[in-house]
Design a protein around this motif. Structure first.
Motif, PDB file in Angstrom:
ATOM      1  N   HIS A  36       0.859  -1.185   0.000  1.00  0.00           N
ATOM      2  CA  HIS A  36       0.000   0.000   0.000  1.00  0.00           C
ATOM      3  C   HIS A  36       0.896   1.236   0.000  1.00  0.00           C
ATOM      4  O   HIS A  36       2.010   1.191   0.531  1.00  0.00           O
ATOM      5  CB  HIS A  36      -0.894  -0.011   1.248  1.00  0.00           C
ATOM      6  CG  HIS A  36      -1.930   1.068   1.270  1.00  0.00           C
ATOM      7  ND1 HIS A  36      -1.640   2.351   1.697  1.00  0.00           N
ATOM      8  CD2 HIS A  36      -3.243   1.063   0.916  1.00  0.00           C
ATOM      9  CE1 HIS A  36      -2.736   3.090   1.609  1.00  0.00           C
ATOM     10  NE2 HIS A  36      -3.720   2.333   1.146  1.00  0.00           N
ATOM     11  N   PRO A  37       0.447   2.349  -0.602  1.00  0.00           N
ATOM     12  CA  PRO A  37       1.279   3.565  -0.593  1.00  0.00           C
ATOM     13  C   PRO A  37       1.779   3.972   0.787  1.00  0.00           C
ATOM     14  O   PRO A  37       2.906   4.464   0.924  1.00  0.00           O
ATOM     15  CB  PRO A  37       0.345   4.626  -1.189  1.00  0.00           C
ATOM     16  CG  PRO A  37      -0.549   3.859  -2.108  1.00  0.00           C
ATOM     17  CD  PRO A  37      -0.760   2.533  -1.440  1.00  0.00           C
ATOM     18  N   VAL A  38       0.953   3.790   1.818  1.00  0.00           N
ATOM     19  CA  VAL A  38       1.400   4.117   3.168  1.00  0.00           C
ATOM     20  C   VAL A  38       2.561   3.212   3.587  1.00  0.00           C
ATOM     21  O   VAL A  38       3.513   3.653   4.243  1.00  0.00           O
ATOM     22  CB  VAL A  38       0.229   3.998   4.160  1.00  0.00           C
ATOM     23  CG1 VAL A  38       0.734   4.083   5.607  1.00  0.00           C
ATOM     24  CG2 VAL A  38      -0.801   5.101   3.915  1.00  0.00           C
ATOM     25  N   MET A  39       2.506   1.950   3.184  1.00  0.00           N
ATOM     26  CA  MET A  39       3.591   1.021   3.501  1.00  0.00           C
ATOM     27  C   MET A  39       4.874   1.426   2.785  1.00  0.00           C
ATOM     28  O   MET A  39       5.969   1.334   3.359  1.00  0.00           O
ATOM     29  CB  MET A  39       3.185  -0.400   3.112  1.00  0.00           C
ATOM     30  CG  MET A  39       1.980  -0.926   3.875  1.00  0.00           C
ATOM     31  SD  MET A  39       1.268  -2.429   3.144  1.00  0.00           S
ATOM     32  CE  MET A  39       2.640  -3.569   3.320  1.00  0.00           C
ATOM     33  N   TRP A  40       4.760   1.874   1.531  1.00  0.00           N
ATOM     34  CA  TRP A  40       5.949   2.298   0.780  1.00  0.00           C
ATOM     35  C   TRP A  40       6.599   3.510   1.442  1.00  0.00           C
ATOM     36  O   TRP A  40       7.815   3.562   1.612  1.00  0.00           O
ATOM     37  CB  TRP A  40       5.573   2.626  -0.663  1.00  0.00           C
ATOM     38  CG  TRP A  40       4.825   1.529  -1.366  1.00  0.00           C
ATOM     39  CD1 TRP A  40       4.857   0.194  -1.059  1.00  0.00           C
ATOM     40  CD2 TRP A  40       3.934   1.675  -2.472  1.00  0.00           C
ATOM     41  NE1 TRP A  40       4.029  -0.500  -1.916  1.00  0.00           N
ATOM     42  CE2 TRP A  40       3.453   0.370  -2.792  1.00  0.00           C
ATOM     43  CE3 TRP A  40       3.493   2.757  -3.217  1.00  0.00           C
ATOM     44  CZ2 TRP A  40       2.549   0.147  -3.832  1.00  0.00           C
ATOM     45  CZ3 TRP A  40       2.593   2.542  -4.257  1.00  0.00           C
ATOM     46  CH2 TRP A  40       2.134   1.245  -4.553  1.00  0.00           C
ATOM     47  N   THR A  41       5.757   4.490   1.814  1.00  0.00           N
ATOM     48  CA  THR A  41       6.293   5.667   2.494  1.00  0.00           C
ATOM     49  C   THR A  41       6.865   5.294   3.849  1.00  0.00           C
ATOM     50  O   THR A  41       7.871   5.866   4.291  1.00  0.00           O
ATOM     51  CB  THR A  41       5.193   6.732   2.659  1.00  0.00           C
ATOM     52  OG1 THR A  41       4.638   7.057   1.385  1.00  0.00           O
ATOM     53  CG2 THR A  41       5.737   7.991   3.304  1.00  0.00           C
ATOM     54  N   ARG A  43       8.371   2.524   4.632  1.00  0.00           N
ATOM     55  CA  ARG A  43       9.702   1.942   4.446  1.00  0.00           C
ATOM     56  C   ARG A  43      10.748   3.032   4.216  1.00  0.00           C
ATOM     57  O   ARG A  43      11.862   2.961   4.741  1.00  0.00           O
ATOM     58  CB  ARG A  43       9.682   0.969   3.269  1.00  0.00           C
ATOM     59  CG  ARG A  43       8.839  -0.275   3.501  1.00  0.00           C
ATOM     60  CD  ARG A  43       9.065  -1.314   2.419  1.00  0.00           C
ATOM     61  NE  ARG A  43       8.089  -2.381   2.500  1.00  0.00           N
ATOM     62  CZ  ARG A  43       7.066  -2.536   1.679  1.00  0.00           C
ATOM     63  NH1 ARG A  43       6.890  -1.666   0.682  1.00  0.00           N
ATOM     64  NH2 ARG A  43       6.218  -3.536   1.818  1.00  0.00           N
ATOM     65  N   LEU A  44      10.381   4.049   3.410  1.00  0.00           N
ATOM     66  CA  LEU A  44      11.295   5.162   3.172  1.00  0.00           C
ATOM     67  C   LEU A  44      11.582   5.917   4.467  1.00  0.00           C
ATOM     68  O   LEU A  44      12.740   6.249   4.766  1.00  0.00           O
ATOM     69  CB  LEU A  44      10.693   6.109   2.121  1.00  0.00           C
ATOM     70  CG  LEU A  44      11.454   7.412   1.849  1.00  0.00           C
ATOM     71  CD1 LEU A  44      12.850   7.113   1.311  1.00  0.00           C
ATOM     72  CD2 LEU A  44      10.671   8.290   0.869  1.00  0.00           C
ATOM     73  N   THR A  45      10.527   6.176   5.241  1.00  0.00           N
ATOM     74  CA  THR A  45      10.699   6.883   6.512  1.00  0.00           C
ATOM     75  C   THR A  45      11.579   6.095   7.470  1.00  0.00           C
ATOM     76  O   THR A  45      12.475   6.653   8.129  1.00  0.00           O
ATOM     77  CB  THR A  45       9.330   7.143   7.160  1.00  0.00           C
ATOM     78  OG1 THR A  45       8.492   7.883   6.250  1.00  0.00           O
ATOM     79  CG2 THR A  45       9.471   7.926   8.456  1.00  0.00           C
ATOM     80  N   ASP A  46      11.358   4.796   7.557  1.00  0.00           N
ATOM     81  CA  ASP A  46      12.155   3.958   8.445  1.00  0.00           C
ATOM     82  C   ASP A  46      13.621   3.942   8.028  1.00  0.00           C
ATOM     83  O   ASP A  46      14.524   4.000   8.881  1.00  0.00           O
ATOM     84  CB  ASP A  46      11.580   2.536   8.436  1.00  0.00           C
ATOM     85  CG  ASP A  46      12.298   1.622   9.413  1.00  0.00           C
ATOM     86  OD1 ASP A  46      12.275   1.911  10.625  1.00  0.00           O
ATOM     87  OD2 ASP A  46      12.906   0.635   8.961  1.00  0.00           O
ATOM     88  N   ALA A  47      13.868   3.874   6.714  1.00  0.00           N
ATOM     89  CA  ALA A  47      15.253   3.856   6.230  1.00  0.00           C
ATOM     90  C   ALA A  47      15.963   5.162   6.576  1.00  0.00           C
ATOM     91  O   ALA A  47      17.128   5.157   7.024  1.00  0.00           O
ATOM     92  CB  ALA A  47      15.273   3.623   4.723  1.00  0.00           C
TER      93      ALA A  47
END
Length: 342
Positions: A36-41, A43-47
């Motif tokens: 989901h788009p929230v999941m993609w964002t 992952r970016l935030t976590d990285a």
């Protein structure tokens, strides 16, 4: 520059997105396949959190890196959508572009998902308090084991009201303003705030920029969400629209959040109950002020009424969007007519 074509297109896409979200939501099979788009964002935030918010960094570095991080988090999804739209526009005719844009952008709204998650608490409450606690634990951060039945119902109603603003009104508002890219920008900021915008030793400095930006981008939607709830209450027997307006004026700014207090106050006033108040997070009691004048002994029946009010508020927003779509299209077509000169 004539912005009417841009605005008319955005409103049309928003109407399609809202309708798709209300009818189908985001399919679970799609979540399993691509996420989901929230999941993609997320992952970016976590990285970025792991790379730019290290334990060895001083507060000043964390503060500065937090601004860099939210700039990347907000820019990457927004830019990706713009590039995707540009590529699709070379292959699809305008009507299909509107339809594809609306279907794709529906993933950025949480109208149906919010309904399903809060409705699950209402259904679980029929089987007893332990089941209701388990259901509400999926949608709130507070400790469910410390909640009695009234506490579970208040938590569910507060989540419904707050996320009506954050998850439904705000993304659609930003979609009207900036199209799917505008909604992607908003959703990325909101996701980042939910992950790093906390006043904890790790994120107090690093997440400051994300938290403040989220407050800013949610400000207009929080006021609109309160208005939609008040207008919805005016059309429903047993709801107190005047009380909702009075509680909003009195209590909205007393809330711990500069934005969440508006829809919560409108919901509390319309239902005639008290929301917010003291709550426990990981064993630590947070003494929040009460919102509303009614009883704090909120019942499952009150949660059902809140869900009905939420549905009607979504209808109110839909009517506003359709009206805006008709108005912008008419104004655009009128502006395209050739001027006859004598």
């Amino acid at each position: 520059m004539n912005i009417l074509p841009f605005l008319a297109r955005n409103v049309a896409i928003t109407c399609i997105a809202a309708a798709c979200d209300a009818i189908a939501g985001y399919p679970q099979w799609l979540v399993r396949r691509i996420g989901h788009p929230v999941m993609w964002t997320g992952r970016l935030t976590d990285a970025l959190d792991r790379r730019m918010n290290r334990d060895m960094d001083c507060d000043r570095s964390r503060f500065r890196n937090g601004f860099f991080a939210i700039s990347i988090i907000a820019t990457v999804p927004c830019g990706s959508v713009i590039l995707l739209q540009a590529a699709a526009s070379r292959r699809l005719p305008p009507p299909l572009m509107l339809l594809a844009g609306g279907i794709g952008a529906s993933a950025l709204s949480a109208q149906r998902s919010l309904w399903e998650h809060v409705r699950a608490v209402s259904i679980a409450a029929r089987d007893g308090l332990p089941q209701a606690r388990a259901a509400v634990s999926h949608i709130v951060g507070r400790d469910p084991t410390q909640l009695d039945e009234a506490g579970v119902m208040r938590a569910a109603i507060e989540t419904l009201a707050e996320n009506f603003s954050d998850g439904v009104v705000a993304p659609l508002l930003w979609m009207v303003i900036g199209g799917p890219a505008g909604a992607a920008f908003y959703k990325s900021v909101n996701t980042a705030d939910s992950m790093i915008g906390h006043r904890t030793p790790r994120h107090d400095r690093f997440g400051y920029a994300a938290a403040r930006l989220d407050d800013l981008v949610n400000l207009p939607a929080s006021r609109l969400s309160a208005l939609w709830i008040i207008l919805a209450a005016m059309t429903m027997p047993g709801m107190d629209a005047r009380g909702a307006w009075r509680i909003v004026r009195r209590d909205a700014r007393r809330h711990r959040s500069p934005n969440a207090g508006w829809p919560e106050a409108a919901m509390a006033g319309a239902l005639g109950v008290r929301l917010s108040g003291p709550r426990s997070y990981h064993g630590v009691v947070s003494h929040e002020p009460w919102v509303g004048d009614g009883s704090a002994r909120v019942t499952p029946r009150d949660l059902e009424r809140a869900l009905a009010l939420y549905r009607r508020a979504c209808v109110v927003q839909g009517v506003v969007l359709i009206t805006l779509a008709l108005m912008t299209r008419r104004a655009w077509r009128k502006g395209r007519k050739p001027v006859m000169r004598g």
